[in-house]
Design a protein around this motif. Structure first.
Motif, PDB file in Angstrom:
ATOM      1  N   GLU A 485       0.818  -1.208   0.000  1.00  0.00           N
ATOM      2  CA  GLU A 485       0.000   0.000   0.000  1.00  0.00           C
ATOM      3  C   GLU A 485       0.861   1.271   0.000  1.00  0.00           C
ATOM      4  O   GLU A 485       0.509   2.280  -0.622  1.00  0.00           O
ATOM      5  N   LYS A 486       2.020   1.241   0.670  1.00  0.00           N
ATOM      6  CA  LYS A 486       2.876   2.423   0.781  1.00  0.00           C
ATOM      7  C   LYS A 486       4.057   2.384  -0.186  1.00  0.00           C
ATOM      8  O   LYS A 486       5.013   3.135  -0.023  1.00  0.00           O
ATOM      9  N   VAL A 487       4.001   1.513  -1.183  1.00  0.00           N
ATOM     10  CA  VAL A 487       5.032   1.474  -2.229  1.00  0.00           C
ATOM     11  C   VAL A 487       4.546   2.342  -3.386  1.00  0.00           C
ATOM     12  O   VAL A 487       3.530   2.047  -4.016  1.00  0.00           O
ATOM     13  N   ILE A 488       5.270   3.424  -3.662  1.00  0.00           N
ATOM     14  CA  ILE A 488       4.812   4.372  -4.680  1.00  0.00           C
ATOM     15  C   ILE A 488       5.225   3.960  -6.085  1.00  0.00           C
ATOM     16  O   ILE A 488       4.587   4.361  -7.063  1.00  0.00           O
ATOM     17  N   SER A 489       6.300   3.181  -6.209  1.00  0.00           N
ATOM     18  CA  SER A 489       6.738   2.777  -7.547  1.00  0.00           C
ATOM     19  C   SER A 489       7.615   1.532  -7.450  1.00  0.00           C
ATOM     20  O   SER A 489       8.227   1.264  -6.421  1.00  0.00           O
ATOM     21  N   ILE A 490       7.649   0.811  -8.571  1.00  0.00           N
ATOM     22  CA  ILE A 490       8.505  -0.368  -8.712  1.00  0.00           C
ATOM     23  C   ILE A 490       9.148  -0.300 -10.089  1.00  0.00           C
ATOM     24  O   ILE A 490       8.469  -0.006 -11.080  1.00  0.00           O
ATOM     25  N   ASP A 491      10.455  -0.521 -10.167  1.00  0.00           N
ATOM     26  CA  ASP A 491      11.098  -0.590 -11.478  1.00  0.00           C
ATOM     27  C   ASP A 491      11.328  -2.055 -11.844  1.00  0.00           C
ATOM     28  O   ASP A 491      10.914  -2.974 -11.127  1.00  0.00           O
ATOM     29  N   THR A 492      11.980  -2.293 -12.989  1.00  0.00           N
ATOM     30  CA  THR A 492      12.151  -3.667 -13.455  1.00  0.00           C
ATOM     31  C   THR A 492      13.030  -4.490 -12.522  1.00  0.00           C
ATOM     32  O   THR A 492      12.838  -5.706 -12.387  1.00  0.00           O
ATOM     33  N   THR A 493      13.997  -3.823 -11.855  1.00  0.00           N
ATOM     34  CA  THR A 493      14.820  -4.551 -10.884  1.00  0.00           C
ATOM     35  C   THR A 493      13.980  -4.973  -9.687  1.00  0.00           C
ATOM     36  O   THR A 493      14.095  -6.100  -9.198  1.00  0.00           O
ATOM     37  N   GLY A 494      13.123  -4.079  -9.203  1.00  0.00           N
ATOM     38  CA  GLY A 494      12.230  -4.432  -8.114  1.00  0.00           C
ATOM     39  C   GLY A 494      11.275  -5.542  -8.505  1.00  0.00           C
ATOM     40  O   GLY A 494      10.980  -6.453  -7.712  1.00  0.00           O
ATOM     41  N   LEU A 517      -2.075  -2.907  -4.090  1.00  0.00           N
ATOM     42  CA  LEU A 517      -1.183  -2.401  -5.137  1.00  0.00           C
ATOM     43  C   LEU A 517      -1.629  -1.008  -5.580  1.00  0.00           C
ATOM     44  O   LEU A 517      -2.807  -0.795  -5.905  1.00  0.00           O
ATOM     45  N   ASN A 518      -0.695  -0.060  -5.622  1.00  0.00           N
ATOM     46  CA  ASN A 518      -0.974   1.252  -6.178  1.00  0.00           C
ATOM     47  C   ASN A 518      -0.937   1.186  -7.706  1.00  0.00           C
ATOM     48  O   ASN A 518      -0.597   0.162  -8.294  1.00  0.00           O
ATOM     49  N   GLU A 519      -1.258   2.290  -8.356  1.00  0.00           N
ATOM     50  CA  GLU A 519      -1.446   2.289  -9.810  1.00  0.00           C
ATOM     51  C   GLU A 519      -0.197   1.850 -10.562  1.00  0.00           C
ATOM     52  O   GLU A 519      -0.253   0.949 -11.404  1.00  0.00           O
ATOM     53  N   GLN A 520       0.964   2.501 -10.282  1.00  0.00           N
ATOM     54  CA  GLN A 520       2.167   2.169 -11.055  1.00  0.00           C
ATOM     55  C   GLN A 520       2.666   0.755 -10.785  1.00  0.00           C
ATOM     56  O   GLN A 520       2.922  -0.001 -11.739  1.00  0.00           O
ATOM     57  N   GLY A 522       0.951  -1.812  -9.737  1.00  0.00           N
ATOM     58  CA  GLY A 522      -0.023  -2.742 -10.282  1.00  0.00           C
ATOM     59  C   GLY A 522       0.043  -2.825 -11.791  1.00  0.00           C
ATOM     60  O   GLY A 522      -0.059  -3.916 -12.378  1.00  0.00           O
ATOM     61  N   SER A 523       0.239  -1.672 -12.453  1.00  0.00           N
ATOM     62  CA  SER A 523       0.333  -1.660 -13.909  1.00  0.00           C
ATOM     63  C   SER A 523       1.543  -2.452 -14.390  1.00  0.00           C
ATOM     64  O   SER A 523       1.448  -3.251 -15.336  1.00  0.00           O
ATOM     65  N   LEU A 524       2.708  -2.261 -13.748  1.00  0.00           N
ATOM     66  CA  LEU A 524       3.914  -2.976 -14.161  1.00  0.00           C
ATOM     67  C   LEU A 524       3.775  -4.477 -13.921  1.00  0.00           C
ATOM     68  O   LEU A 524       4.172  -5.295 -14.772  1.00  0.00           O
ATOM     69  N   ILE A 525       3.225  -4.852 -12.783  1.00  0.00           N
ATOM     70  CA  ILE A 525       3.074  -6.275 -12.455  1.00  0.00           C
ATOM     71  C   ILE A 525       2.162  -6.974 -13.462  1.00  0.00           C
ATOM     72  O   ILE A 525       2.415  -8.109 -13.869  1.00  0.00           O
ATOM     73  N   ARG A 526       1.131  -6.280 -13.922  1.00  0.00           N
ATOM     74  CA  ARG A 526       0.215  -6.898 -14.891  1.00  0.00           C
ATOM     75  C   ARG A 526       0.787  -6.863 -16.309  1.00  0.00           C
ATOM     76  O   ARG A 526       0.667  -7.843 -17.053  1.00  0.00           O
TER      77      ARG A 526
END
Length: 563
Positions: A485-494, A517-520, A522-526
């Motif tokens: 919930e408090k993760v604002i972003s994830i990159d490809t390494t994450g 999952l926040n928007e960014q 969640g979008s990357l994971i999908r």
């Protein structure tokens, strides 16, 4: 790519009246006469002829005002370009400088077309102050030769070589030149100070006043000092030959780095000038249109023998103070310069180089933010800020502006990565305090469900935060919940770390469950397909749903035997 080419001039001409024209006319004339000494002084300090500086101010000044994204921007040669232009002239020659300037114009035009104007603001303030103060020192050092009247055939572009050459030439100091330089400096400083209190003096810019006084004295007394006439043969009274500079394909690749330096510095200075002007006239410039205009100006100026140009902060501020409110003032400023060249060019032969040097010295001193180096000021900021500021300043003075900006940006990026990784946290959620030990643990007390909350940004700089989870030092649970919930972003390494964690748990017979999952993220994971491999049932909306899913997970046999 959505290219929008709409100069500010088009917007300002709607409803344009006589009152606006009166203010623009007054400002244009004032800035035009101010630009004359500055254009010549900056050109000579850059290793170019005064004619090149004047035509840069005329051509680039006209195009930047007519096509730019600011209502009041005044363009032309500036002091910030002096060390760059001088180094290119020394290393590659004048013709290749013109080619590099045109290449930088193409780069600026592309930056504006691709709408990268706002990205220039990403350069940290510490880098901007560091290289601005460094440029001021380099400009000051470059004026020692003409200020003291030293006899030096040519100054090296490299700092230590330049200082050695100046030191060796000290015995050739010319007392008449030094006296005129000091007198010009005193008159300029005194004029600028008195102009704050005396109304009529404000109408005549200090650089022009000292230029007129020194030129008149030299014309009548014939001082034994170098002048524009003695060194450059005066200023031609006709239009320059228009054409492409000689192109050397062998050096084209080597000119990319200098051209990029000109483009970056031009973009930074022009947009900084436009932002300062916005605050003075309560307006908002278009940074992308401004960059496109700067690009066109830098492509066109070399066709007339000119060189690099950008928005000039001092001339733009003067334009605003004297009533300029539309691009018409900048167009008039270019016309005033053209009129002066065609009508008064012969008089320029008597202009002493010592006076022009004094003008540049004052510009160099005024352009630096020296208070930023005060111990009390530095103590107010963090160690990363001080490190970036001082490193950028030192490298600018001793080595090269391009290297300084690259180093400053690299340091800023590293410190930012460290700070962001330090803000990323992972903590275990004590679910047993809320849901009971029986629901979360096996009979032997080993955990059946573990939950963790991540905070911050899960990126390459913080990937090590999940190392403990990869090792699973808390045991071998059936399910692991990650609250994002408090993760604002994830990159490809994450994302790769999450996938590795999921594979490790699967080999142990356990299930990974993500929730909130926040928007960014969640979008990357999908988009990456990880959601399909994980299973939509293992992506929950909140921690309660995730816990219900974890309780329904049946333990599986691990794929690998663990001790």
């Amino acid at each position: 790519m959505n290219i929008q080419f709409r100069p500010k001039l088009f917007d300002t001409l709607r409803g344009y009246d006589r009152g606006q024209f009166s203010g623009d006319l007054s400002a244009g004339i004032t800035v035009g006469v101010l630009a004359l000494p500055l254009a010549m002084a900056f050109a000579i300090a850059s290793g170019m002829s005064p004619t090149a500086g004047i035509w840069t101010a005329i051509v680039a000044g006209f195009l930047i005002s007519a096509l730019g994204g600011s209502r009041v921007q005044i363009g032309g040669p500036t002091g910030a370009f002096i060390p760059i232009i001088y180094a290119i002239v020394v290393d590659y020659g004048v013709q290749n400088l013109l080619i590099a300037t045109m290449m930088s114009g193409v780069m600026l035009l592309a930056m504006g077309a691709f709408r990268l104007g706002s990205m220039i603001r990403f350069i940290p303030l510490s880098v901007v102050i560091g290289f601005t103060n460094g440029i001021a020192v380099v400009i000051f050092v470059s004026q020692i030769k003409d200020f003291l009247g030293l006899r030096v055939d040519s100054l090296p572009g490299e700092f230590f070589g330049k200082m050695e050459a100046l030191y060796r030439a000290l015995p050739t100091l010319d007392s008449a030149t030094l006296a005129l330089s000091c007198a010009s400096l005193a008159v300029l400083l005194g004029w600028n100070r008195l102009a704050k209190e005396v109304a009529w003096m404000r109408r005549l810019p200090g650089p022009l006043a000292v230029l007129v006084i020194a030129t008149a004295v030299n014309a009548f007394i014939q001082l034994p000092v170098d002048t524009i006439g003695s060194r450059f043969g005066g200023i031609p009274r006709e239009l320059p030959d228009i054409g492409l500079p000689a192109l050397s394909f062998g050096l084209l690749g080597k000119l990319i780095a200098p051209a990029l330096t000109i483009a970056l510095l031009g973009a930074i200075e022009s947009l900084l000038s436009a932002r300062i002007a916005d605050s003075q006239i309560d307006d908002r410039h278009d940074p992308n249109q401004e960059l496109m205009a700067q690009g066109i100006a830098n492509v066109a100026a070399p066709l007339f023998g000119g060189f690099a140009a950008t928005g000039a902060i001092a001339r733009t501020a003067t334009n605003v103070r004297t009533g300029g409110r539309t691009p018409v003032a900048g167009i008039i400023h270019a016309g005033v310069l053209l009129t002066i060249v065609l009508a008064l060019a012969p008089l320029a032969s008597h202009i002493p180089l010592a006076t022009l040097s004094a003008i540049v010295v004052v510009v160099a001193v005024n352009m630096g933010e020296w208070h930023a180096f005060a111990p009390k000021e530095l103590a107010r900021y963090s160690t990363p800020y001080r490190t970036i500021l001082l490193a950028t300043f030192f490298v600018t003075v001793v080595f090269d502006l391009t290297l300084a900006v690259e180093l400053g940006m690299a340091l800023a990026s590293l410190f930012f990565i460290y700070r962001m990784s330090d803000l990323t946290r992972i903590e275990r959620l004590p679910l047993e305090d809320f849901y009971g030990v029986e629901a979360l643990a096996r009979a032997d007390g080993t955990p059946r469900i573990l939950a963790y909350r991540l905070t911050g940004s899960l990126f390459f700089g913080a990937a090590n935060k999940l190392e403990n989870l990869l090792l699973m030092q808390d045991g071998h649970p059936d399910a692991v919940i990650l609250d994002l919930e408090k993760v604002i972003s994830i990159d490809t390494t994450g994302l790769d770390i999450l996938q590795t964690l999921q594979r490790n748990l699967a080999r142990r017979g356990a299930t990974l469950i993500l929730c909130d999952l926040n928007e960014q993220p969640g979008s990357l994971i999908r988009r990456s397909g990880f959601a399909d491999r994980l299973g939509e049932e293992n992506i929950a909306g909140n921690i309660t749903d995730a816990l219900l899913r974890a309780q329904s997970v049946r333990p599986r046999e691990p794929a690998v035997a663990y001790a």
